[in-house]
Scaffold this active site. Structure first.
Site, PDB file in Angstrom:
ATOM      1  CD1 TRP A 194      -2.170  -2.127   1.935  1.00 30.73           C
ATOM      2  CD2 TRP A 194      -3.008  -1.232   0.067  1.00 30.73           C
ATOM      3  NE1 TRP A 194      -3.205  -2.924   1.518  1.00 30.73           N
ATOM      4  CE2 TRP A 194      -3.737  -2.404   0.386  1.00 30.73           C
ATOM      5  CE3 TRP A 194      -3.356  -0.500  -1.072  1.00 30.73           C
ATOM      6  CZ2 TRP A 194      -4.796  -2.859  -0.412  1.00 30.73           C
ATOM      7  CZ3 TRP A 194      -4.411  -0.949  -1.861  1.00 30.73           C
ATOM      8  CH2 TRP A 194      -5.121  -2.109  -1.527  1.00 30.73           C
TER       9      TRP A 194
ATOM     10  CG  ASP B 197      -3.095   3.888   4.286  1.00 34.23           C
ATOM     11  OD1 ASP B 197      -4.149   3.742   4.936  1.00 34.23           O
ATOM     12  OD2 ASP B 197      -2.841   3.243   3.243  1.00 34.23           O
TER      13      ASP B 197
ATOM     14  CE  LYS C 187      -8.619  -3.031   4.429  1.00 34.42           C
ATOM     15  NZ  LYS C 187      -7.875  -2.180   3.526  1.00 34.42           N
TER      16      LYS C 187
HETATM   17  C1  PLP Z   1      -7.286  -1.785   2.382  1.00 35.23           C
HETATM   18  C2  PLP Z   1      -6.194  -0.794   2.374  1.00 35.23           C
HETATM   19  C3  PLP Z   1      -6.083   0.197   1.398  1.00 35.23           C
HETATM   20  C4  PLP Z   1      -7.027   0.286   0.213  1.00 35.23           C
HETATM   21  O1  PLP Z   1      -8.203   0.843   0.564  1.00 35.23           O
HETATM   22  P1  PLP Z   1      -9.369   1.181  -0.506  1.00 35.23           P
HETATM   23  O2  PLP Z   1     -10.402   1.750   0.416  1.00 35.23           O
HETATM   24  O3  PLP Z   1      -9.763  -0.117  -1.150  1.00 35.23           O
HETATM   25  O4  PLP Z   1      -8.832   2.159  -1.468  1.00 35.23           O
HETATM   26  C5  PLP Z   1      -5.067   1.123   1.503  1.00 35.23           C
HETATM   27  N1  PLP Z   1      -4.194   1.090   2.523  1.00 35.23           N
HETATM   28  C6  PLP Z   1      -4.256   0.138   3.486  1.00 35.23           C
HETATM   29  C7  PLP Z   1      -3.247   0.134   4.587  1.00 35.23           C
HETATM   30  C8  PLP Z   1      -5.255  -0.834   3.431  1.00 35.23           C
HETATM   31  O5  PLP Z   1      -5.312  -1.772   4.385  1.00 35.23           O
END
Ligand code: PLP
Length: 359
Positions: A102, A171, A195
């Site tokens: 990511w 993030d 999540k």
């Molecule tokens: C799941 C995830 C993403 C992607 O998220 P989307 O909402 O599908 O764009 C980005 N960064 C992390 C750390 C993730 O776990």
């Protein structure tokens, strides 16, 4: 119908109490005679939902008034692009620490908008740990420093955040609200909801007001943090149902005893599974180095692909769902977000033990 033990990586488990509350209110929300999905986003009834979600998040994470809380769309993936669009220009540099897939994706979006610098990376080891060797206190012309607080795919997590002279952006898609935080260490935090916060469709952004002031003025209106901050995330139609679900999840966290209690449980849950790995005489091997282990995503491999397949299949027969690892790591992954119970982790650990004895 019986519910399964859900270890999905995302979208992921939602507390059953939250689902039941939503079910009970589905046809007639708060005496409006309609579903929350059918309310105008300009109505008072919806406004209460929207502002309740915002104030609960502020309360649970101790977010100071010097920050704005935004509810956006496009997932964490849109944030990968919005961040450089708003803060990277011809005169500054965006710094990234790469700790997984990511963060790589976030970096590749920034490259489209200006100069980037990879301050540290653990890619050579296939991201088995959080990078340690770097100096972030004297970054030149820094637009920001970007990190991924929890690496969902590799199962590693920052347990101490870097100190830096740059605005720090994280993030936190897969570990927001899982542990206590000092928000003031960060200038921008973002997280897709699917999540730890509820269903997909809404992205939470916690942003320092000072940083919004510094944003580029020439970005499309819908992609400007300024737009959403000045309109209380009601510039256009927000994902109203997802925000409603977020508000129910936040109420649930509060009823459980808040983030401190959630953190205590998460550590206990992770310990149950890491013990099952460490006490398996090498049958299960953790992907992450011990000091970088995630409390949210537990990644491990088995001695062979055949055994991995059998493990996932037999687990499924025991109502333990979502345990296949990501293809870039192989093996298995148990995602144990806030809504996954201690009981579910105990069931999985017990299954791991029995499977090892059998094979
Ligand atoms: C799941 C995830 C993403 C992607 O998220 P989307 O909402 O599908 O764009 C980005 N960064 C992390 C750390 C993730 O776990």
């Amino acid at each position: 119908m019986d519910r399964v033990y859900n270890f999905n990586a995302g979208p992921a488990a939602i507390p059953v109490e939250v689902l039941q509350k939503a079910q009970g209110e589905l046809l007639n929300f708060n005496h409006t005679g309609m579903s929350v999905m059918e309310l105008s986003h300009r109505s008072q009834a919806y406004d209460e939902v929207h502002n309740n979600a915002k104030s609960l998040l502020k309360e649970l994470l101790n977010i100071p008034d010097s920050y704005d809380v935004l509810f956006l769309q496009g997932g964490a993936s849109l944030q990968f692009a919005m961040i450089p669009m708003n803060f990277l220009n011809n005169e500054n540099i965006a710094y990234y620490i790469l700790s997984g897939a990511w963060s790589e994706k976030a970096l590749s979006e920034a490259k489209k908008f200006g100069e980037t610098n990879v301050l540290a990376s653990s890619k050579e080891s296939n991201y088995t740990h959080i990078p340690k060797q770097f100096e972030a206190n004297s970054l030149q012309n820094a637009a920001y420093l970007h990190i991924t607080s929890n690496n969902t795919i590799f199962g590693t997590q920052w347990h101490e955040f870097p100190s830096t002279n740059a605005p720090l952006i994280a993030d936190m898609s897969s570990d927001i609200l899982s542990r206590e935080l000092n928000i003031e260490q960060f200038d921008l935090i973002y997280a897709g909801a699917q999540k730890n916060l509820g269903p997909s469709g809404v992205t939470v952004v916690i942003i320092k007001k000072d940083l919004i002031e510094k944003a580029n003025k020439n970005v499309p209106t819908i992609l400007s943090y300024q737009t959403h901050a000045s309109k209380n995330s009601l510039y256009n139609t927000p994902p109203t149902f997802a925000i409603y679900m977020l508000s129910l999840v936040l109420e649930w966290v509060k009823e459980q005893g808040g983030v401190a209690e959630i953190e205590r449980r998460n550590k206990q849950k992770a310990q149950i599974l890491y013990n099952a790995i460490d006490e398996s005489d090498g049958f299960y091997k953790g992907h992450a180095e011990k000091e970088s282990r995630s409390f949210m995503n537990v990644t491990f491999t088995l001695p062979s692909d055949e055994l991995t397949k059998a493990f996932v299949q037999e687990a499924k027969e025991n109502r333990l769902i979502g345990l296949s690892g990501h293809r870039s790591v192989g093996g298995c992954r148990a995602s144990i977000y806030n809504a996954v119970t201690i009981e579910a982790c105990e069931k999985l650990a017990q299954f791991m033990k029995e499977f090892r004895k059998k094979h």
